[in-house]
Design a protein around this motif. Structure first.
Motif, PDB file in Angstrom:
ATOM      1  N   HIS A 186       0.656  -1.284   0.039  1.00 46.38           N
ATOM      2  CA  HIS A 186       0.032   0.066  -0.141  1.00 46.38           C
ATOM      3  C   HIS A 186       0.834   1.194   0.007  1.00 46.38           C
ATOM      4  N   LEU A 187       1.835   1.502   1.082  1.00 47.75           N
ATOM      5  CA  LEU A 187       2.361   2.783   1.236  1.00 47.75           C
ATOM      6  C   LEU A 187       3.428   2.932   0.042  1.00 47.75           C
ATOM      7  N   ILE A 188       4.415   1.771  -0.049  1.00 45.89           N
ATOM      8  CA  ILE A 188       5.370   2.172  -1.336  1.00 45.89           C
ATOM      9  C   ILE A 188       4.756   2.311  -2.501  1.00 45.89           C
ATOM     10  N   PRO A 189       4.006   1.312  -2.996  1.00 43.05           N
ATOM     11  CA  PRO A 189       3.517   1.602  -4.436  1.00 43.05           C
ATOM     12  C   PRO A 189       2.949   2.976  -4.737  1.00 43.05           C
ATOM     13  N   ASN A 190       2.336   3.438  -3.579  1.00 37.26           N
ATOM     14  CA  ASN A 190       1.320   4.984  -3.819  1.00 37.26           C
ATOM     15  C   ASN A 190       2.412   6.055  -3.770  1.00 37.26           C
ATOM     16  N   ALA A 191       3.461   5.573  -2.846  1.00 38.69           N
ATOM     17  CA  ALA A 191       4.445   6.920  -2.963  1.00 38.69           C
ATOM     18  C   ALA A 191       5.629   6.798  -3.802  1.00 38.69           C
ATOM     19  N   THR A 194       5.598   9.694  -7.092  1.00 34.74           N
ATOM     20  CA  THR A 194       6.312  10.722  -6.914  1.00 34.74           C
ATOM     21  C   THR A 194       7.791  10.712  -6.989  1.00 34.74           C
ATOM     22  N   LEU A 195       8.443   9.645  -5.965  1.00 36.47           N
ATOM     23  CA  LEU A 195       9.793   9.743  -5.870  1.00 36.47           C
ATOM     24  C   LEU A 195      10.539   9.533  -7.189  1.00 36.47           C
ATOM     25  N   ILE A 196      10.013   8.633  -7.931  1.00 36.34           N
ATOM     26  CA  ILE A 196      10.525   8.400  -9.374  1.00 36.34           C
ATOM     27  C   ILE A 196      10.506   9.632 -10.209  1.00 36.34           C
ATOM     28  N   ILE A 197       9.538  10.351 -10.316  1.00 40.55           N
ATOM     29  CA  ILE A 197       9.515  11.647 -10.826  1.00 40.55           C
ATOM     30  C   ILE A 197      10.503  12.678 -10.124  1.00 40.55           C
TER      31      ILE A 197
END
Length: 275
Positions: A186-191, A194-197
């Motif tokens: 849940h947390l990592i896939p959703n965050a 934005t981090l990759i961008i």
């Protein structure tokens, strides 16, 4: 195949920039076969030749082909920047996720260290770290990692704090789901988007910072072909042999612009508000 064609039609700018980025990567990988001469072999009788039919970008003070060194400089700069961005992304994401999800002492320690690092000018601190551990490409990467991870840690923490209060997270906790599973599913896939961008838009910045450290003498050392070092070596001959600075400078500008625009396009595609 049809979906790929439709994606290219709807994202022409991203497709063009991606193709240019792939060309840059392939040029760096196959530099040995593309470059017309050896980047380190000296020919003193051919020193300071202006651009001509044989040496398109001219030669430097040791008679080395500038075009060849620019191509090999792409390999060094691109590899170092990708390693740097990947490292700060992983370190920052992990520490920020821990701080945001578990809170308490972990959050306090990680954020206080982050605040301490941010209180210093980034480039000045990187110069200090590189000066202490020694001048080299590897040490320049380490120095920039030491001052750049805080940005990703704070971003990851803010994203996790925003997501962890969603109803589906509370539902998963009530069902007895393990914290590791909540993080993983849940947390990592959703965050992560934005981090990759952010990481994609930082590639150009990291290339500039690595070149800056090399230009100041805290990064790549002779005879390595690196753009910042080439600018430093050509500085003394700027008026008599301007090609020694013009072509490495143009290479930095072109690559940075391509990756900055690519990061902007990636943000537009992955931004949830655009869906």
């Amino acid at each position: 195949m049809k979906k790929l064609v439709e994606f290219i039609k709807h994202n022409k700018q991203f497709s063009i920039l991606s193709a240019l980025a792939i060309i840059l990567v392939l040029t760096a990988v196959f530099a040995r076969y593309i470059a017309p001469f050896s980047p380190y072999e000296s020919h003193l009788t051919e020193a300071f030749l202006p651009p001509n039919g044989v040496h398109w970008f001219g030669t430097d003070k040791l008679g080395r082909d500038v075009l060849t060194r620019v191509i090999y400089g792409l390999r060094v700069s691109l590899t170092a920047s990708l390693v740097l961005v990947s490292t700060v992304l992983i370190i920052g994401a992990v520490l920020g996720t821990i701080a945001g999800f578990y809170g308490g002492l972990a959050d306090a320690v990680i954020m206080r260290i982050s605040d301490m690092m941010i209180s210093f000018p980034g480039m000045v601190l990187a110069i200090a770290v590189a000066g202490i551990i020694g001048a080299s490409v590897t040490n320049a990467i380490i120095a920039l990692v030491a001052v750049s991870w805080t940005k990703y840690a704070r971003l990851a923490r803010s994203l996790v704090l925003k997501i962890r209060h969603k109803d589906y997270i509370y539902a998963a906790q009530l069902l007895g789901t393990k914290n590791t599973d909540i993080l993983k599913h849940h947390l990592i896939p959703n965050a992560l988007p934005t981090l990759i961008i952010t990481a994609a838009t930082d590639i150009g910045t990291m290339i500039l910072e690595l070149a800056g450290l090399s230009f100041l003498g805290f990064g790549a050392q002779p005879p390595i072909a690196e753009w910042g070092l080439m600018l430093n070596e050509g500085r003394s001959y700027m008026f008599d042999c301007p090609w020694l600075m013009v072509f490495p400078g143009m290479a930095i500008c072109i690559v940075v612009i391509i990756f900055n625009l690519l990061g902007d396009c990636l943000r537009d595609i992955l931004d949830p508000r655009q869906i």
